[in-house]
Design a protein around this motif. Structure first.
Motif, PDB file in Angstrom:
ATOM      1  N   LEU A 158       1.178  -1.160  -0.143  1.00 46.66           N
ATOM      2  CA  LEU A 158       0.169  -0.066   0.265  1.00 46.66           C
ATOM      3  C   LEU A 158       0.624   1.277  -0.338  1.00 46.66           C
ATOM      4  CD1 LEU A 158      -3.145  -1.187   2.476  1.00 46.66           C
ATOM      5  CD2 LEU A 158      -3.694  -0.201   0.214  1.00 46.66           C
ATOM      6  N   CYS A 159       1.589   1.351   0.761  1.00 49.76           N
ATOM      7  CA  CYS A 159       2.803   2.409   0.975  1.00 49.76           C
ATOM      8  C   CYS A 159       3.393   2.083  -0.520  1.00 49.76           C
ATOM      9  CB  CYS A 159       3.704   2.382   1.896  1.00 49.76           C
ATOM     10  SG  CYS A 159       5.393   3.621   2.380  1.00 49.76           S
ATOM     11  N   ALA A 160       4.299   1.381  -0.297  1.00 44.32           N
ATOM     12  CA  ALA A 160       5.278   1.416  -1.609  1.00 44.32           C
ATOM     13  C   ALA A 160       4.879   1.935  -3.651  1.00 44.32           C
ATOM     14  CB  ALA A 160       5.790   0.376  -2.687  1.00 44.32           C
ATOM     15  N   GLY A 161       3.476   1.666  -3.707  1.00 38.79           N
ATOM     16  CA  GLY A 161       2.822   2.253  -4.293  1.00 38.79           C
ATOM     17  C   GLY A 161       1.586   3.418  -4.181  1.00 38.79           C
ATOM     18  N   ARG A 162       1.768   4.206  -3.135  1.00 35.50           N
ATOM     19  CA  ARG A 162       0.902   5.395  -2.540  1.00 35.50           C
ATOM     20  C   ARG A 162      -0.826   5.404  -3.604  1.00 35.50           C
ATOM     21  NH1 ARG A 162       5.385  10.192  -4.747  1.00 35.50           N
ATOM     22  NH2 ARG A 162       6.985   9.212  -3.857  1.00 35.50           N
ATOM     23  N   MET A 163      -0.950   3.873  -2.641  1.00 39.97           N
ATOM     24  CA  MET A 163      -1.355   3.433  -3.367  1.00 39.97           C
ATOM     25  C   MET A 163      -3.305   4.541  -1.842  1.00 39.97           C
ATOM     26  SD  MET A 163      -1.470  -0.112  -3.239  1.00 39.97           S
ATOM     27  CE  MET A 163      -3.620  -0.661  -4.017  1.00 39.97           C
ATOM     28  N   LEU A 164      -2.669   5.509  -1.286  1.00 43.63           N
ATOM     29  CA  LEU A 164      -4.018   5.964  -0.138  1.00 43.63           C
ATOM     30  C   LEU A 164      -3.741   7.252   0.482  1.00 43.63           C
ATOM     31  CD1 LEU A 164      -4.372   3.572   2.801  1.00 43.63           C
ATOM     32  CD2 LEU A 164      -5.739   3.934   1.075  1.00 43.63           C
ATOM     33  N   GLY A 165      -4.496   8.046  -0.193  1.00 41.65           N
ATOM     34  CA  GLY A 165      -3.834   9.539   0.201  1.00 41.65           C
ATOM     35  C   GLY A 165      -4.430  10.068   1.635  1.00 41.65           C
ATOM     36  N   PRO A 166      -4.162  11.126   1.924  1.00 42.88           N
ATOM     37  CA  PRO A 166      -4.477  12.069   3.044  1.00 42.88           C
ATOM     38  C   PRO A 166      -5.895  11.283   3.466  1.00 42.88           C
ATOM     39  CG  PRO A 166      -3.324  13.417   2.229  1.00 42.88           C
ATOM     40  CD  PRO A 166      -3.547  12.164   1.213  1.00 42.88           C
ATOM     41  N   GLY A 167      -6.345  10.818   4.591  1.00 40.35           N
ATOM     42  CA  GLY A 167      -7.935  10.309   4.906  1.00 40.35           C
ATOM     43  C   GLY A 167      -8.535   9.153   4.063  1.00 40.35           C
ATOM     44  N   GLU A 168      -7.020   8.693   3.650  1.00 37.03           N
ATOM     45  CA  GLU A 168      -8.113   7.001   2.347  1.00 37.03           C
ATOM     46  C   GLU A 168      -8.211   6.447   3.320  1.00 37.03           C
ATOM     47  OE1 GLU A 168      -8.473   8.489  -1.884  1.00 37.03           O
ATOM     48  OE2 GLU A 168      -6.710   7.700  -1.598  1.00 37.03           O
ATOM     49  N   TYR A 169      -9.002   4.899   3.649  1.00 36.18           N
ATOM     50  CA  TYR A 169      -8.735   5.368   4.421  1.00 36.18           C
ATOM     51  C   TYR A 169      -8.474   3.128   3.554  1.00 36.18           C
ATOM     52  CZ  TYR A 169     -10.233   7.197   7.709  1.00 36.18           C
ATOM     53  OH  TYR A 169     -10.911   8.027   9.233  1.00 36.18           O
ATOM     54  N   ALA A 170      -7.700   2.042   4.249  1.00 37.94           N
ATOM     55  CA  ALA A 170      -8.072   0.971   3.401  1.00 37.94           C
ATOM     56  C   ALA A 170      -7.980  -0.220   5.402  1.00 37.94           C
ATOM     57  CB  ALA A 170      -5.997   0.458   3.479  1.00 37.94           C
ATOM     58  N   LEU A 171      -9.162  -1.177   4.768  1.00 32.73           N
ATOM     59  CA  LEU A 171      -8.909  -2.391   5.918  1.00 32.73           C
ATOM     60  C   LEU A 171      -7.969  -3.835   5.676  1.00 32.73           C
ATOM     61  CD1 LEU A 171     -10.299  -2.788   8.789  1.00 32.73           C
ATOM     62  CD2 LEU A 171     -11.834  -3.989   7.095  1.00 32.73           C
ATOM     63  N   VAL A 172      -7.088  -3.629   6.528  1.00 32.94           N
ATOM     64  CA  VAL A 172      -5.904  -4.838   6.532  1.00 32.94           C
ATOM     65  C   VAL A 172      -6.590  -6.445   7.140  1.00 32.94           C
ATOM     66  CG1 VAL A 172      -3.673  -6.059   6.277  1.00 32.94           C
ATOM     67  CG2 VAL A 172      -3.835  -3.534   5.583  1.00 32.94           C
ATOM     68  N   VAL A 173      -6.895  -7.425   6.710  1.00 34.20           N
ATOM     69  CA  VAL A 173      -7.217  -8.548   7.546  1.00 34.20           C
ATOM     70  C   VAL A 173      -6.091  -9.293   7.192  1.00 34.20           C
ATOM     71  CG1 VAL A 173      -8.939 -10.634   7.161  1.00 34.20           C
ATOM     72  CG2 VAL A 173      -9.576  -7.700   6.280  1.00 34.20           C
ATOM     73  N   SER A 174      -6.271 -10.436   8.677  1.00 39.86           N
ATOM     74  CA  SER A 174      -4.777 -10.791   8.790  1.00 39.86           C
ATOM     75  C   SER A 174      -5.925 -12.507   9.946  1.00 39.86           C
ATOM     76  CB  SER A 174      -4.078 -10.407  10.035  1.00 39.86           C
ATOM     77  OG  SER A 174      -2.909 -11.802  10.505  1.00 39.86           O
ATOM     78  N   ALA A 175      -5.337 -13.497   9.382  1.00 45.68           N
ATOM     79  CA  ALA A 175      -5.784 -14.508   9.988  1.00 45.68           C
ATOM     80  C   ALA A 175      -4.525 -15.908  10.179  1.00 45.68           C
ATOM     81  CB  ALA A 175      -7.158 -15.431   8.727  1.00 45.68           C
ATOM     82  N   GLY A 176      -4.961 -15.969  11.111  1.00 53.28           N
ATOM     83  CA  GLY A 176      -4.190 -17.910  11.650  1.00 53.28           C
ATOM     84  C   GLY A 176      -4.478 -18.745  12.672  1.00 53.28           C
ATOM     85  N   ALA A 177      -3.954 -20.082  12.348  1.00 53.22           N
ATOM     86  CA  ALA A 177      -4.456 -21.024  13.184  1.00 53.22           C
ATOM     87  C   ALA A 177      -4.789 -20.565  14.454  1.00 53.22           C
ATOM     88  CB  ALA A 177      -3.072 -21.745  12.655  1.00 53.22           C
ATOM     89  N   GLY A 178      -5.348 -21.089  15.251  1.00 48.94           N
ATOM     90  CA  GLY A 178      -5.702 -21.577  16.145  1.00 48.94           C
ATOM     91  C   GLY A 178      -7.521 -21.112  16.911  1.00 48.94           C
ATOM     92  N   PHE A 179      -8.143 -20.169  15.928  1.00 52.00           N
ATOM     93  CA  PHE A 179      -7.913 -19.591  15.070  1.00 52.00           C
ATOM     94  C   PHE A 179      -7.738 -18.366  15.128  1.00 52.00           C
ATOM     95  CE2 PHE A 179      -7.771 -22.836  11.950  1.00 52.00           C
ATOM     96  CZ  PHE A 179      -7.469 -22.087  10.578  1.00 52.00           C
ATOM     97  N   THR A 180      -6.854 -16.945  15.128  1.00 54.64           N
ATOM     98  CA  THR A 180      -7.374 -16.117  15.334  1.00 54.64           C
ATOM     99  C   THR A 180      -7.665 -15.355  13.609  1.00 54.64           C
ATOM    100  OG1 THR A 180      -6.027 -16.433  17.203  1.00 54.64           O
ATOM    101  CG2 THR A 180      -6.501 -13.679  16.741  1.00 54.64           C
ATOM    102  N   TRP A 181      -8.541 -14.095  13.980  1.00 56.12           N
ATOM    103  CA  TRP A 181      -8.873 -13.079  12.647  1.00 56.12           C
ATOM    104  C   TRP A 181      -8.303 -11.445  13.386  1.00 56.12           C
ATOM    105  CZ3 TRP A 181     -11.622 -17.116  13.378  1.00 56.12           C
ATOM    106  CH2 TRP A 181     -12.002 -17.749  13.010  1.00 56.12           C
ATOM    107  N   SER A 182      -7.158 -10.947  12.554  1.00 59.17           N
ATOM    108  CA  SER A 182      -7.138  -9.146  13.050  1.00 59.17           C
ATOM    109  C   SER A 182      -7.486  -8.572  11.909  1.00 59.17           C
ATOM    110  CB  SER A 182      -5.677  -9.137  13.636  1.00 59.17           C
ATOM    111  OG  SER A 182      -5.365 -10.503  15.282  1.00 59.17           O
ATOM    112  N   CYS A 183      -7.749  -7.276  12.447  1.00 56.88           N
ATOM    113  CA  CYS A 183      -8.121  -6.276  10.818  1.00 56.88           C
ATOM    114  C   CYS A 183      -7.083  -4.438  11.508  1.00 56.88           C
ATOM    115  CB  CYS A 183      -9.812  -5.809  10.666  1.00 56.88           C
ATOM    116  SG  CYS A 183     -10.576  -7.150  10.700  1.00 56.88           S
TER     117      CYS A 183
END
Length: 347
Positions: free
Chosen positions: A316-341
């Motif tokens: 996201l950073c390298a591609g300059r994909m977000l301008g000021p005030g533009e949001y992205a929600l990054v989703v992560s998941a792992g065994a156990g199970f656990t999910w984070s945003c």
């Protein structure tokens, strides 16, 4: 976790080895069948020629340089991983800190399996918020899924595993003690767990006296098959969908946003799992909840173990994909199970 005020993310870095194995080569060598390779959707997977902690050092050095932060300013170093780090009884986090010259940092290892990188961000944020004088937190991840101990193409259902490392610097923003400008702004983090699913990576296997005592190669298919035979697919799919929905809603609510499809999200970023897995388990929930364009990264990396979330932040950073005030929600998941945003915006 609701942040009382945003924090900065600087220098997010994805470090990949030069070696790689294409899907076509894997099929030709009968490491994976053509149908499964098509369902995974990866063009190829990176293959390491360094040990995982050595790759973490490379990523960490890149992150510190990009952030303009000296190693002496790092008060906390968190290192996350899912697979063998090269020694049996040893702390890779201390190795990374030493090699980077972060002598004043407290190194900690984070093992929350594939969600470890996101968990480390949450842990570092909590520490920074209660200890403003801590300085900067450096978060690294690294894994190498090498044969014969790991079958990167066929050892799991719906996932191909790529080697690589990530790193990022988490810190206070201007206006706080020691604050500095950032590349991305972290607004909210949310994590939801479903411990009843831990058996998916244990199956019916007995507890062993040492790693891989039941066989020479990690076999995640065996344990998942045992779970599904005993519990049924709905035990996983229903629980997974509910937990993912809860993590998304909590993360957006933590920043004062609503998961109604009207949240001002520029992107939602999925984990780097196989194409079919994302289509079945993630895309329906994420698209319905947010209405935002769904990014499916990982075509050229595969699943990076604990590093999926940080890798997506780096892109996201390298591609300059977000301008000021533009949001992205990054989703992560792992065994156990656990999910984070992680909810971030452009700086």
């Amino acid at each position: 976790m609701r942040l009382p005020y945003p924090l900065g993310i600087s220098g997010p870095t994805l470090w990949l080895p030069r070696g790689r194995q294409s899907a076509a080569e894997a099929v030709a060598r009968e490491l994976v069948d053509a149908e499964t390779a098509g369902e995974l959707g990866y063009a190829g997977l990176p293959v390491a020629d360094l040990a995982a902690p050595e790759m973490a050092v490379e990523a960490g050095r890149g992150a510190l340089t990009a952030a303009g932060v000296g190693p002496g300013a790092v008060g906390l170093l968190l290192h996350a991983w899912i697979h063998y780090q090269g020694h049996d009884l040893w702390s890779p986090a201390h190795f990374v800190a030493d090699r980077l010259g972060a002598a004043g940092a407290v190194p900690l290892g984070v093992q929350q399996v594939c969600n470890g990188g996101a968990a480390a961000v949450e842990m570092a944020a909590a520490r920074l918020l209660v200890e403003p004088g801590l300085g900067h937190a450096l978060i690294t991840t690294a894994d190498a899924f090498l044969a014969p101990g790991f079958d990167r193409w066929s050892g799991d259902y719906g996932i191909g595993y790529g080697d690589g490392a990530t790193a990022l610097v988490l810190h206070h923003l201007p206006g706080s003690e020691g604050g500095r400008p950032a590349d991305l702004i972290l607004h909210s983090v949310a994590t939801v767990a479903a411990p009843r699913l831990e058996r998916m990576h244990r199956g019916d296997d007995p507890f062993g006296p040492a790693a891989r005592s039941l066989g020479p190669t990690v076999d995640i298919r065996r344990t998942k098959k045992a779970f599904l035979q005993a519990e049924g697919m709905e035990a996983f799919t229903g629980t997974s969908a509910a937990a993912l929905r809860s993590a998304v809603e909590s993360c957006l609510a933590g920043a004062g946003l609503s998961a109604t499809g009207d949240a001002p999200l520029r992107y939602v970023v999925a984990p780097r799992l196989g194409r079919k897995t994302i289509d079945l388990a993630y895309a329906p929930v994420l698209t319905k909840l947010t209405g935002a364009p769904l990014l499916r990264p990982g075509d050229d990396t595969g699943h990076l173990g604990a590093g999926d979330a940080a890798a997506s932040l780096a892109e996201l950073c390298a591609g300059r994909m977000l301008g000021p005030g533009e949001y992205a929600l990054v989703v992560s998941a792992g065994a156990g199970f656990t999910w984070s945003c992680l909810l971030v915006s452009g700086a």
